[in-house]
Scaffold this motif. Structure first.
Motif, short mmCIF file in Angstrom:
data_model
loop_
_atom_site.label_atom_id
_atom_site.label_comp_id
_atom_site.label_asym_id
_atom_site.label_seq_id
_atom_site.Cartn_x
_atom_site.Cartn_y
_atom_site.Cartn_z
N GLN A 1 17.15 1.18 46.53
CA GLN A 1 17.65 1.84 47.74
C GLN A 1 18.49 0.87 48.58
N THR A 2 18.03 -0.36 48.70
CA THR A 2 18.78 -1.37 49.45
C THR A 2 20.16 -1.59 48.85
N LEU A 3 20.22 -1.66 47.53
CA LEU A 3 21.50 -1.88 46.86
C LEU A 3 22.41 -0.66 46.97
N VAL A 4 21.84 0.55 46.90
CA VAL A 4 22.63 1.76 47.11
C VAL A 4 23.24 1.75 48.51
N GLN A 5 22.42 1.37 49.49
CA GLN A 5 22.89 1.34 50.88
C GLN A 5 23.97 0.30 51.09
N ASN A 6 24.05 -0.68 50.17
CA ASN A 6 25.09 -1.70 50.24
C ASN A 6 26.26 -1.39 49.30
N ASN A 7 26.33 -0.11 48.91
CA ASN A 7 27.50 0.43 48.19
C ASN A 7 27.66 -0.10 46.76
N PHE A 8 26.57 -0.43 46.10
CA PHE A 8 26.62 -0.78 44.69
C PHE A 8 26.42 0.47 43.85
N LEU A 9 26.96 0.44 42.63
CA LEU A 9 26.72 1.51 41.66
C LEU A 9 25.36 1.24 41.02
N VAL A 10 24.37 2.02 41.41
CA VAL A 10 22.98 1.79 41.01
C VAL A 10 22.45 3.00 40.25
N GLY A 11 21.78 2.75 39.15
CA GLY A 11 21.16 3.82 38.37
C GLY A 11 19.83 3.39 37.80
N VAL A 12 19.32 4.23 36.93
CA VAL A 12 17.99 4.02 36.36
C VAL A 12 18.05 4.03 34.84
N SER A 13 17.48 3.03 34.24
CA SER A 13 17.22 3.01 32.81
C SER A 13 15.79 3.52 32.63
N MET A 14 15.67 4.79 32.33
CA MET A 14 14.36 5.46 32.27
C MET A 14 13.83 5.31 30.85
N MET A 15 13.43 4.08 30.55
CA MET A 15 13.10 3.73 29.17
C MET A 15 11.91 2.78 29.11
N PRO A 16 10.96 3.05 28.23
CA PRO A 16 10.74 4.33 27.56
C PRO A 16 9.73 5.14 28.36
N LEU A 17 9.85 6.43 28.31
CA LEU A 17 8.82 7.28 28.89
C LEU A 17 7.63 7.36 27.94
N LEU A 18 6.45 7.43 28.51
CA LEU A 18 5.21 7.42 27.72
C LEU A 18 4.72 8.84 27.49
N PRO A 19 4.59 9.26 26.24
CA PRO A 19 4.13 10.62 25.96
C PRO A 19 2.80 10.95 26.65
N TYR A 20 2.74 12.13 27.26
CA TYR A 20 1.54 12.66 27.93
C TYR A 20 1.14 11.88 29.17
N ILE A 21 1.91 10.84 29.53
CA ILE A 21 1.61 10.05 30.72
C ILE A 21 2.75 10.15 31.72
N SER A 22 3.93 9.70 31.34
CA SER A 22 5.06 9.76 32.26
C SER A 22 6.13 10.76 31.84
N ASP A 23 5.90 11.50 30.75
CA ASP A 23 6.86 12.52 30.34
C ASP A 23 6.41 13.94 30.70
N THR A 24 5.34 14.06 31.45
CA THR A 24 4.85 15.39 31.85
C THR A 24 5.76 15.96 32.93
N THR A 25 5.71 17.26 33.11
CA THR A 25 6.54 17.90 34.12
C THR A 25 6.23 17.37 35.51
N VAL A 26 4.95 17.19 35.80
CA VAL A 26 4.55 16.66 37.12
C VAL A 26 5.11 15.25 37.32
N SER A 27 4.94 14.40 36.34
CA SER A 27 5.43 13.03 36.44
C SER A 27 6.95 12.98 36.55
#
Length: 294
Positions: free
Chosen positions: A181-207
């Motif tokens: 968030q700090t870097l976004v607020q300072n006008n950097f191109l910031v994204g997420v490497s969502m790797m790897p998601l864990l089956p049944y833990i972080s890949d659920t709809t809620v998560s």
């Protein structure tokens, strides 16, 4: 900290990576103190505790100066990823300042960079990254790239407790989010490497909804999602380490993991297809693209 002498530091790729946009990679360190159980570079030579094998390439800056000079002289500017095999902001970086030294050289020769990290230490180098952002020479094969600095934060989950199990040495995701968030607020191109998601833990709809909610709140510009891969059979490799953690902390999921990844390195096609369909759905819902460039 071990010292090693490298023969080369700037690695040229055969073609620009469509995912991370890099033409070059640099790894100033070998091994990793973050100890992520699922890490693809795990192997018997690292041991169970990868932090015990962390090494710094003592001649990295001398090599990098020479190689960047030669590439710049030939006008072979391209995006450099720091780092592809280990995080550029390990705890040792606070004292070694090797990554900072490499960024100073990258700025000198006007190469664009893509920083991939789990650490908040990147904030220390905002001054250099801002100069690179404006002064880097954008390669002609990436005409849509409008900045010299790309920053991706890696997330397996946004839950600090989950990541303490699977990434015991890494900066907690709550801190990563604040840093992003700090870097976004300072006008950097910031994204997420969502790797790897864990089956049944972080890949659920809620998560996933929780994660995308956080990423939207922070203001990231893209998400790069990928599924889990596990390798090896020895105690130092990713499959036994992840399976041991699942059995200890998520015993009810252990049979499912055995079915999915007990005998295969990659998740089955039906899982991957469903995963990508879900990512496209989430991308549309939250208006966050699944690529860096439009």
């Amino acid at each position: 900290m071990n010292l090693i002498t490298a023969k080369s530091i700037l690695n040229k790729k055969k073609k620009t990576d469509s995912w991370f946009l890099d033409d070059y990679t640099i790894n100033g360190y070998s091994g990793c103190s973050f100890n992520c159980l699922y890490c693809y570079i795990r192997g018997s030579k690292y041991g169970i505790n990868m932090a015990q094998k962390v090494s710094v390439k003592e001649n990295a800056l001398v090599l990098l100066e020479k190689q960047l000079h030669n590439r710049a002289k030939k006008r072979e500017h391209g995006v450099i990823v720091l780092s592809s095999a280990t995080d550029p902001y390990l705890q040792f970086e606070k004292q070694e300042q090797l990554t900072r030294g490499m960024l100073e050289l990258i700025l000198k020769y006007k190469f664009p960079v893509h920083m991939i990290t789990k650490s908040d230490l990147i904030l220390r180098d905002m001054d250099l990254l801002e100069k690179i952002q404006h002064e880097a020479i954008i390669p002609p094969h990436l005409p849509k790239l409008k900045t010299g600095t790309i920053i991706s934060f890696s997330f397996t989950s946004c839950d600090d407790a989950v990541c303490k199990i699977f990434e015991p040495g890494a900066t907690p995701p709550s801190v990563r989010l604040n840093t992003a968030q700090t870097l976004v607020q300072n006008n950097f191109l910031v994204g997420v490497s969502m790797m790897p998601l864990l089956p049944y833990i972080s890949d659920t709809t809620v998560s996933l909804n929780q994660m995308f909610d956080e990423f939207k709140r922070v203001g990231v510009k893209y998400i790069l999602p990928a599924t889990l891969t596990l390798f090896g059979q020895t105690n130092a490799e990713s499959r036994p380490l992840v399976f041991r953690a699942i059995k200890k902390h998520y015993a009810g999921l252990f049979p499912k993991y055995e079915k999915l990844l007990g005998h295969n390195d990659y998740l089955p096609p039906y899982y991957h297809n469903a995963f990508m369909a879900k990512m496209k759905e989430m991308s549309h819902q939250y208006a966050i693209p699944l690529q860096i460039l439009p």
